[in-house]
Design an enzyme around this catalytic site. Sequence first.
Site, PDB file in Angstrom:
ATOM      1  N   THR A  26       0.821  -1.215   0.000  1.00 10.55           N
ATOM      2  CA  THR A  26       0.000   0.000   0.000  1.00 10.55           C
ATOM      3  C   THR A  26       0.854   1.265   0.000  1.00 10.55           C
ATOM      4  OG1 THR A  26      -1.602  -1.225   1.265  1.00 10.55           O
ATOM      5  CG2 THR A  26      -1.860   1.136   1.266  1.00 10.55           C
ATOM      6  N   VAL A  27       1.840   1.325   0.898  1.00 11.10           N
ATOM      7  CA  VAL A  27       2.629   2.566   1.011  1.00 11.10           C
ATOM      8  C   VAL A  27       3.525   2.740  -0.214  1.00 11.10           C
ATOM      9  CG1 VAL A  27       4.276   3.838   2.428  1.00 11.10           C
ATOM     10  CG2 VAL A  27       2.545   2.425   3.532  1.00 11.10           C
ATOM     11  N   GLU A  31      -3.114  -3.931  11.738  1.00  8.63           N
ATOM     12  CA  GLU A  31      -1.864  -4.562  11.321  1.00  8.63           C
ATOM     13  C   GLU A  31      -2.149  -6.016  10.947  1.00  8.63           C
ATOM     14  OE1 GLU A  31       1.455  -2.979  11.488  1.00  8.63           O
ATOM     15  OE2 GLU A  31       0.022  -1.351  11.501  1.00  8.63           O
ATOM     16  N   ILE A  37       0.931  12.740   9.408  1.00 11.03           N
ATOM     17  CA  ILE A  37       1.071  13.936  10.253  1.00 11.03           C
ATOM     18  C   ILE A  37       2.561  14.243  10.424  1.00 11.03           C
ATOM     19  CG2 ILE A  37       0.558  14.975  12.497  1.00 11.03           C
ATOM     20  CD1 ILE A  37      -1.599  12.798  12.868  1.00 11.03           C
ATOM     21  N   LYS A  93       5.712   3.547  18.114  1.00  9.41           N
ATOM     22  CA  LYS A  93       5.641   4.962  17.724  1.00  9.41           C
ATOM     23  C   LYS A  93       6.021   5.863  18.903  1.00  9.41           C
ATOM     24  CE  LYS A  93       2.038   3.817  14.376  1.00  9.41           C
ATOM     25  NZ  LYS A  93       0.592   3.591  14.225  1.00  9.41           N
TER      26      LYS A  93
HETATM   27  N1  HSE Z   1      -2.265  -0.388  12.241  1.00  6.55           N
HETATM   28  C1  HSE Z   1      -1.811   0.951  12.342  1.00  6.55           C
HETATM   29  C2  HSE Z   1      -2.927   1.755  12.972  1.00  6.55           C
HETATM   30  C3  HSE Z   1      -1.443   1.485  10.985  1.00  6.55           C
HETATM   31  O1  HSE Z   1      -4.025   1.221  13.163  1.00  6.55           O
HETATM   32  O2  HSE Z   1      -2.717   2.903  13.299  1.00  6.55           O
HETATM   33  C4  HSE Z   1      -0.516   2.666  11.019  1.00  6.55           C
HETATM   34  O3  HSE Z   1       0.674   2.436  11.693  1.00  6.55           O
END
Ligand code: HSE
Length: 426
Positions: free
Chosen positions: A13-14, A188, A134, A203
Amino acid sequence: MSPLRLGLLGLGTVGQGVISILGEHSGLLEERAGRPLTLTRVASRSAKPEVDLLGASFGTDPAALVQADDVDVVVECIGGEQPCLDLLTAALGRSKSVVTANKALIATHGDALHQLASSSGAGLAYEAAVAGGIPILKAITEGLVANRIEWLAGIINGTSNYILTAMAEQGQDFSSALATAQELGYAEADPTFDVEGIDAAHKLAILAGLAFGRCFDFAGVATEGISGIAPIDIEYAARLGYVIKHLGIARFADGAVETSVHPALVPEGAPLAQIKGVTNAVQVGADALGSTLYTGPGAGMLPTASAVLADVVDLARGAPPPRRLAAAAAPMAADDRETPFYLRLQAQDRPGVFARITTLLSNAEINIDAALQQEHDASTPGTTVPIVLLTRPTTRPQLQSALEQLEGLADQVDDVQVLRVESLKP
Ligand code: HSE
């Protein structure tokens, strides 16, 4: 100026989003980068004939792409620790700059990759790894560079926010909300990464490392998921004026960094309480600027590709990688922090049980701020009723000692739910 030659790893996708924007905005990107951005190679497990590769050559061997002389920047959109760690280590070792959307890799190996990048003079950028499109890493490392960042709190996993929103607004239970999130393609590959907080912890480790100039310490993030949140908790939180959100919180205090991902009650008027569905948001408390909020799409083809290409343009402009990490501070245990707590107990509906519970809390020096007990509904089977208490600020160890005593009332009280209440103020 000579073109910047890009090698793209991954056609998911990315990766497809990166190609799409590169094709759509080639003139605009060249103007802004000051030189053409040329996709020379693409490597993926299998070809996708339906994707226009903009003239790039295609191969199935990512290692060959990393070694190729006609690639200046490796753009990694594969995800996961391996083979990405080996591939990006090889790229940086050959002084090729790297742009990656790989949160697990940076949260776990970011310090080593940074060291390699600085010794080889290559760039390493990963805006897309946190909160999708973002530009939060840029905000932290550039826009807020004149501030000391004191804390940050984020909704940084769209799937878990989607689930909590669907539970609150549509009355869905956890499992059916998760099933819908999976059908919509938000989760995910392994949805436990979303609902157990692992994705958010990746993150948060990156955010905290950059915000406080410390190491990326994924292992140090205290992580708690949302699979134990029941519809009744959402309902009681609402009655008390709160919404339940899955937060990543990082604070810098007394020379130490504290990081945790956990579900919490947030005041319904707080900015993060307004963030619904898969939207992400990060609130940052900084000493000169005060509190700011950054919000938008945290995942998806074009939003994530937007962040990937922002990094590519930075490299094309020769912008120096802005972040240099210092030595780690000892993380402070999340348990040290005082907050109010929400307690929900299932109690036997007979005289004196409520009094016994409050006596145990008072013995542990825990002050009760609010209490709710619903009138017993004669149509509901069983002889128990939920009791909900909000405490005044206390630490988890102090609360724990009261909860241990509550175990002594096992014949009268069970099914104890404990959630932090986060005011999200400095
Ligand atoms: N699975 C992740 C989410 C996708 O739901 O935010 C982006 O990192």
